[in-house]
Structure formats: C-alpha cells, structure tokens
Enzyme design. Structure first.
Site, mmCIF file in Angstrom:
data_model
loop_
_atom_site.group_PDB
_atom_site.id
_atom_site.type_symbol
_atom_site.label_atom_id
_atom_site.label_comp_id
_atom_site.label_asym_id
_atom_site.label_seq_id
_atom_site.Cartn_x
_atom_site.Cartn_y
_atom_site.Cartn_z
ATOM 1 N N TYR A 66 38.293 0.434 30.385
ATOM 2 C CA TYR A 66 39.605 1.083 30.444
ATOM 3 C C TYR A 66 40.646 0.028 30.063
ATOM 4 O O TYR A 66 41.020 -0.831 30.862
ATOM 5 C CB TYR A 66 39.873 1.647 31.837
ATOM 6 C CG TYR A 66 41.262 2.221 32.012
ATOM 7 C CD1 TYR A 66 41.783 3.104 31.077
ATOM 8 C CD2 TYR A 66 42.062 1.876 33.112
ATOM 9 C CE1 TYR A 66 43.055 3.630 31.226
ATOM 10 C CE2 TYR A 66 43.331 2.405 33.273
ATOM 11 C CZ TYR A 66 43.819 3.273 32.334
ATOM 12 O OH TYR A 66 45.093 3.800 32.468
ATOM 13 N N HIS A 112 42.986 13.596 28.891
ATOM 14 C CA HIS A 112 41.901 13.191 27.996
ATOM 15 C C HIS A 112 40.778 14.213 28.051
ATOM 16 O O HIS A 112 40.505 14.796 29.105
ATOM 17 C CB HIS A 112 41.318 11.842 28.410
ATOM 18 C CG HIS A 112 42.257 10.699 28.300
ATOM 19 N ND1 HIS A 112 42.179 9.764 27.284
ATOM 20 C CD2 HIS A 112 43.297 10.315 29.087
ATOM 21 C CE1 HIS A 112 43.120 8.855 27.461
ATOM 22 N NE2 HIS A 112 43.809 9.160 28.539
ATOM 23 N N ASP A 120 38.172 4.558 27.484
ATOM 24 C CA ASP A 120 39.539 4.789 27.051
ATOM 25 C C ASP A 120 40.080 3.442 26.601
ATOM 26 O O ASP A 120 40.494 2.629 27.430
ATOM 27 C CB ASP A 120 40.360 5.372 28.202
ATOM 28 C CG ASP A 120 41.831 5.532 27.847
ATOM 29 O OD1 ASP A 120 42.181 5.329 26.670
ATOM 30 O OD2 ASP A 120 42.628 5.854 28.752
#
Length: 269
Positions: free
Chosen positions: A113, A260, A156
C-alpha cells in the site's frame, strides 16, 4: 494448475467485512490481498474470514489507517514485513505459498500500500507528497533485490503510470497519482527490477483500464472518470503463465463500497 490472486484496497476491513465475505463467496480467489485495512491486529476479523474457508491469514495493521493482509486457501510458510522511510507504517507484507499449493509452492506474494501523497504535487509544499516520492525511491532500491524467483507483487500503488490508465491524461498531469515524477518513478522501479505489469501484458494501451473511481463523483459509473491505481506485477519467470487480469467493477457499486474495485490475476502454472 490455475492460481488466482486478488488485490483490493478495502478502505476498512471491519466497516466492509460483509463486502469482503460476499466477494470471497462469489469469486473465490485462491488468495486475497487487502490494503488499507485500517485495523489494529487485535481487532482484525480473523474468525469471520477463516469461516469462509481461508484458513491461512497474515496481516499487519494500525488503528485508523494503512494496514495490509493476505488471505489464502493454501498454507503460508513465511511472513515478512518491510518498513519504508523509517516509519512503522503497515504498508507491506509478504508470504510464500506452502507445498500444498502444488506447482505454486514457494511462490512469494508481496502486498503493498503505497502512500497516496495528498492533494498538492509539490515536495516542499506537501510532506505527504514528499513521503510518497521517498517511498517509491526506497521501493526502487528494494525491488532490485527481490525478483530472484517466482513472485507476485500486488497492491494499491497509488500511481496510474500510463496515459490510458486515467480518464484524461491531459487534465490529470498535475493531479497526484498521475504526475510525471510519480509515473516515471513507478515505471522506472518496475522496469529495473524486471517486474512485468500483468494487466498491460494482456491489455496494451490505448485500451483504458480503471480500478478506482472517486467518492466525489455523484454518479461514478456514468461519469467513469477512473484511474488504474491497483496493480498486479509478476516476476519474469511467470510472464508466460498470465492468463487474465480482471477488474471486478461490480463491487464498486455495492452497498457502502470501497472506492477501489478488486483486481484478480489468473495464472496457469
């Protein structure tokens, strides 16, 4: 053997636990990698997730922000967390699949992330943007040491690196996530380490691919002003095994959605 690995920024695993359980029931990937779980380890909903058949779970969390987790149908042999920028942020976790995974045994999964970077694309004016650039620089140094065997990197990454990874390249050049300094940093670190962008391996530009749609849009589906922030990379020895990369757009329209959508990588090993 077919192996499916999903990456999903869930934006609070406890708030959206029903969405996670629904996705696991409907899609049933072999592995689910979550980001932004926003949950300290002692409150992680382990019992509920294991109840869906995903007995093997590793996670690293923090209260209210960040957090990563890997859920697997197969045993996970190792657990490693790497910190970046001298911060104890829960932004990375990795694990290797056990021998029960058959031909996938030993394959290493990295779940990342990357910092979002705030709203102002200026290092001196925005400490969050400076943190993001520093994180990408450290990831570049780390990446070159890690692709030494079969491996998958998902997460991500908070950068839409290519022109057709956003709804408007021209209008987003000065918007955090698509500025040249970010896109060049991400593509440079990926290329130097030899990671293969699985989505673009199968779906080259100029076809658009989006995985994120802003909460600020009153009708995200109709406007379709998306960005490809969520990525699935494979080591070079896995490039020939990539069969599909699918964005499960439906989940963006579920009740109390993450901004998302889940992205699922399918390999034929």
């Amino acid at each position: 053997m077919q192996l499916t690995v999903t990456t999903w920024n869930i934006n609070s695993v406890r708030l959206r636990i029903e969405s996670v359980l629904r996705f696991l029931r409907e899609v049933q990937p072999d592995v689910l990698c979550l980001q932004e779980t926003k949950c300290p380890d002692e409150l992680f909903p382990l019992k509920a997730l294991r109840g869906t058949g995903y007995e093997h779970v590793v996670f690293a969390g923090q209260k209210g922000y960040n957090g990563v987790a890997i859920l697997s149908r197969f045993p996970l042999l190792t657990r490693e967390v790497v910190s970046f920028c001298g911060k104890p942020d829960a932004r990375h976790i990795c694990a290797a699949l056990g021998p029960e995974a058959g031909q996938a045994a030993g394959l290493v999964l990295h779940d990342f992330y990357v910092p979002a970077g705030g709203d102002v694309p200026h290092r001196e004016l925005n400490p969050k943007f400076a943190h993001k650039l520093d994180f990408l620089a450290e990831l570049r140094a780390w990446g070159g040491r890690r692709v030494s065997g079969p491996a998958i990197l998902v997460g991500d990454l908070n950068v839409a690196p290519l022109e057709h990874d956003v709804w408007s390249h021209k209008q987003l050049l000065d918007v955090v996530s698509h500025t040249p300094v970010e896109t060049e940093a991400l593509e440079t670190l990926r290329g130097e380490a030899g990671w293969i962008d699985a989505a673009r391996l199968l779906t080259p530009e100029p076809e658009k691919i989006y995985t994120w749609w802003s909460y600020r849009s009153p009708d995200w589906a109709a406007a379709n002003k998306g960005r490809r922030l969520d990525h699935a990379w494979v080591s070079p020895d896995l490039a020939g095994t990539v069969r599909k990369v699918e964005v499960f757009r439906e989940a963006r329209g579920w009740d109390k959605p993450s901004d998302h959508a889940p992205v699922t990588l399918t390999l034929e090993l």
